[in-house]
Design an enzyme around this catalytic site. Structure first.
Site, PDB file in Angstrom:
ATOM      1  N   ASP A 102     -10.905   3.376   9.923  1.00 48.96           N
ATOM      2  CA  ASP A 102     -10.284   2.191  10.543  1.00 48.96           C
ATOM      3  C   ASP A 102     -10.740   1.928  11.965  1.00 48.96           C
ATOM      4  OD1 ASP A 102      -8.426   1.103   8.447  1.00 48.96           O
ATOM      5  OD2 ASP A 102      -7.664   3.155   8.530  1.00 48.96           O
ATOM      6  N   ASP A 154      -7.397  -4.883   9.615  1.00 47.40           N
ATOM      7  CA  ASP A 154      -6.714  -3.593   9.447  1.00 47.40           C
ATOM      8  C   ASP A 154      -7.552  -2.504  10.110  1.00 47.40           C
ATOM      9  OD1 ASP A 154      -5.150  -1.471   8.676  1.00 47.40           O
ATOM     10  OD2 ASP A 154      -5.739  -1.514   6.561  1.00 47.40           O
ATOM     11  N   ASP A 157     -12.427   6.524   5.699  1.00 47.29           N
ATOM     12  CA  ASP A 157     -11.586   5.354   5.981  1.00 47.29           C
ATOM     13  C   ASP A 157     -11.009   5.472   7.393  1.00 47.29           C
ATOM     14  OD1 ASP A 157     -10.007   3.077   5.569  1.00 47.29           O
ATOM     15  OD2 ASP A 157      -8.343   4.262   4.789  1.00 47.29           O
ATOM     16  N   HIS A 174     -11.887   1.472   1.704  1.00 45.28           N
ATOM     17  CA  HIS A 174     -11.251   2.180   0.598  1.00 45.28           C
ATOM     18  C   HIS A 174     -12.141   2.445  -0.607  1.00 45.28           C
ATOM     19  CE1 HIS A 174      -6.793   1.477   1.879  1.00 45.28           C
ATOM     20  NE2 HIS A 174      -7.554   1.942   2.845  1.00 45.28           N
ATOM     21  N   ASP A 177      -9.756  -3.230   0.655  1.00 45.89           N
ATOM     22  CA  ASP A 177      -9.911  -2.800   2.047  1.00 45.89           C
ATOM     23  C   ASP A 177     -11.334  -2.265   2.194  1.00 45.89           C
ATOM     24  OD1 ASP A 177      -9.986  -0.775   4.229  1.00 45.89           O
ATOM     25  OD2 ASP A 177      -7.859  -1.224   4.467  1.00 45.89           O
ATOM     26  N   HIS A 233      -8.792  -6.549   3.380  1.00 45.64           N
ATOM     27  CA  HIS A 233      -8.472  -5.862   4.629  1.00 45.64           C
ATOM     28  C   HIS A 233      -9.772  -5.609   5.362  1.00 45.64           C
ATOM     29  CE1 HIS A 233      -4.138  -4.096   4.352  1.00 45.64           C
ATOM     30  NE2 HIS A 233      -4.177  -5.401   4.417  1.00 45.64           N
ATOM     31  N   TRP A 249       0.858  -1.180   0.000  1.00 47.47           N
ATOM     32  CA  TRP A 249       0.000   0.000   0.000  1.00 47.47           C
ATOM     33  C   TRP A 249       0.898   1.236   0.000  1.00 47.47           C
ATOM     34  CZ3 TRP A 249      -0.553   4.068   3.600  1.00 47.47           C
ATOM     35  CH2 TRP A 249      -1.453   5.056   3.136  1.00 47.47           C
ATOM     36  N   GLU A 307      -2.927  -2.941  -2.874  1.00 48.20           N
ATOM     37  CA  GLU A 307      -4.131  -2.379  -2.230  1.00 48.20           C
ATOM     38  C   GLU A 307      -4.557  -1.049  -2.853  1.00 48.20           C
ATOM     39  OE1 GLU A 307      -3.599  -1.798   1.975  1.00 48.20           O
ATOM     40  OE2 GLU A 307      -5.712  -1.305   2.317  1.00 48.20           O
TER      41      GLU A 307
END
Ligand code: RNT
Ligand code: ZN
Length: 424
Positions: free
Chosen positions: A301, A331, A299, A267, A264, A291, A191, A231
């Site tokens: 996380d 992730d 994003d 994403h 992901d 992910h 990434w 990614e």
């Protein structure tokens, strides 16, 4: 509060009853449990130290942002390993540890990223062997002065670009070493943060340079147990307008070069889910990496929870019978809560979503769909949510010798009192 410890005999009793209920729908709970036990989940190391690593190079994290300052963050590789061990003791199933290159171990003086090798990961490798966990790896293209311009593998500055190409090659070497030492697959994910905050005059040249960089990186063949994934991302902080490694870019590149595409969950456009993408891309790509994350508005996380996105993702993997073609890697990073609690909550939720998916009455649903019985299908989909999968989950945890129900919450509180709170 002390969280209740469920009695083994109760768990077994409830499991037997659940087994019968599922059998009425032609679902084999024993089989589901066996499958779940063998699903390898790649646990990201970076929840434990807020994505900081052990280089102390400064520099930004390429737009990824870990917020919060809950006490007890791991400051050394030994502390991080101890926290990971604690987390693993609360998780059923098979696990690998996912490392980033900037988790290298050194004598206080970081080894340059173009000079790292297996030596800086010897302790990690021995630890993995001892604990019987796999290893996965990531080159780190951020948190470094040479990434400050916002461009790495697509940089117009040839020295910078060559620097990162060299780093990637070193990471391939480390990954091949892991594969050999552990005799296991090692998933390597690329990434890069490359992109522009505002309108670029040239969207073409960075992508051309990126392709050239990857071609150089992948020029030499590598141990077939090393699986290389790329990614994609929609945007990041500081790359709102233009991301060099966009979805289309990596879909095209991975298809052409036979690499894994990494999807992901954070994403894509905020209303776009990745579960619908699997049956599209896996018709053409042999394998993908996912992910597992939880975006809130962007994003962000967040710690993964058992929500629709996660359940849909796992259901698609099971319904498509592609468990052996989808690598799952967590992730997420939250520094505002106990980090072991974050890890275990997220990974247990992923495993719960998987067991739920493995107990799905897919065959009946497909038959109803083909027979045009839409209402019956929707009704069963909804009723299936109330089937006693929690009893199967608890039984699985019992078999795997990890805490059942909410009992593990006691463990994280105790670890916080005994260990984390002493880290000043
Ligand atoms: C960033 C990507 C990437 C990182 C990790 C640390 O947006 O999701 O996967 O989170 O490599
Ligand atoms: Zn990611």
């Amino acid at each position: 509060m002390k969280f209740p410890i469920l009695k083994d005999s109760k768990i077994e009793e409830r499991y037997q009853s659940a087994k019968e209920i599922y059998a009425d729908y032609g679902i084999d709970t024993e089989k589901a449990i066996e499958v779940l036990k063998n699903i390898d989940i790649s646990m990201h190391c970076w929840q434990g130290d807020d994505v900081v690593g052990f280089e102390n190079k400064g520099g930004n994290n390429g737009g990824t942002l870990c917020t919060g300052n809950h006490p007890g963050v791991a400051r050394t590789p030994d502390e991080l390993r101890s926290d990971i061990e604690k987390s693993i003791s609360l998780l059923p199933g098979k696990l690998s540890l996912n490392l980033h290159a900037f988790y290298q171990e050194n004598d206080g003086d970081a080894v340059d990223r173009t000079e790292i090798g297996p030596k800086q990961f010897e302790n990690w490798c021995n630890w993995a062997k001892e604990k019987k966990v796999g290893l996965d790896f990531n080159p780190t293209f951020f948190a470094h002065p040479k990434a400050e311009s916002g461009f790495t593998l697509s940089s117009a500055d040839n020295d910078i670009r060559q620097y990162w190409i060299e780093h990637a090659k070193r990471c391939r070497e480390i990954s091949a070493h892991f594969a050999k030492e552990l005799n296991d697959d090692v998933v390597v994910n690329y990434w890069i943060p490359d992109g522009a905050k505002d309108l670029p005059a040239d969207r073409w040249a960075p992508r051309e340079r990126l392709t050239d960089s990857y071609n150089q990186i992948f020029k030499d063949d590598i141990d077939s147990r090393v699986k290389e994934a790329l990614e994609c991302k929609l945007f990041g902080i500081g790359s709102e307008e233009y991301v060099v490694g966009s979805s289309e870019y990596y879909l095209a590149y991975t298809l052409m070069k036979k690499k894994l595409l990494c999807l992901d969950m954070g994403h894509f456009h905020p209303t776009e889910n990745i579960h619908d993408k699997l049956s599209a891309v896996l018709g053409f790509l042999p394998e993908v990496l996912v992910h597992v994350s939880r975006p809130i508005r962007w994003d962000s996380d967040h710690v993964v929870i058992l929500n629709d996105d996660l359940m849909s993702l796992c259901r698609e993997i099971v319904r498509g019978d592609v468990l052996n073609r989808v690598y799952l890697a967590t992730d997420f990073f939250d520094a505002s809560i106990n980090r072991i609690g974050a890890w275990v909550t997220g990974i247990r939720s992923l495993q719960k979503a998987l067991i739920f998916a493995l107990l799905d009455p897919t065959n009946i649903l497909k038959d109803l769909e083909l027979a045009g019985k839409g209402a019956e299908k929707l009704a069963l989909m909804e009723e299936a949510k109330l089937l006693p999968y929690a009893d199967v989950w608890n039984y699985l945890c019992l078999q795997e010798n990890v805490p059942t129900g909410t009992a593990w919450i006691n463990d994280i509180s105790k670890y916080e009192n005994d260990i984390l709170s002493k880290r000043k």
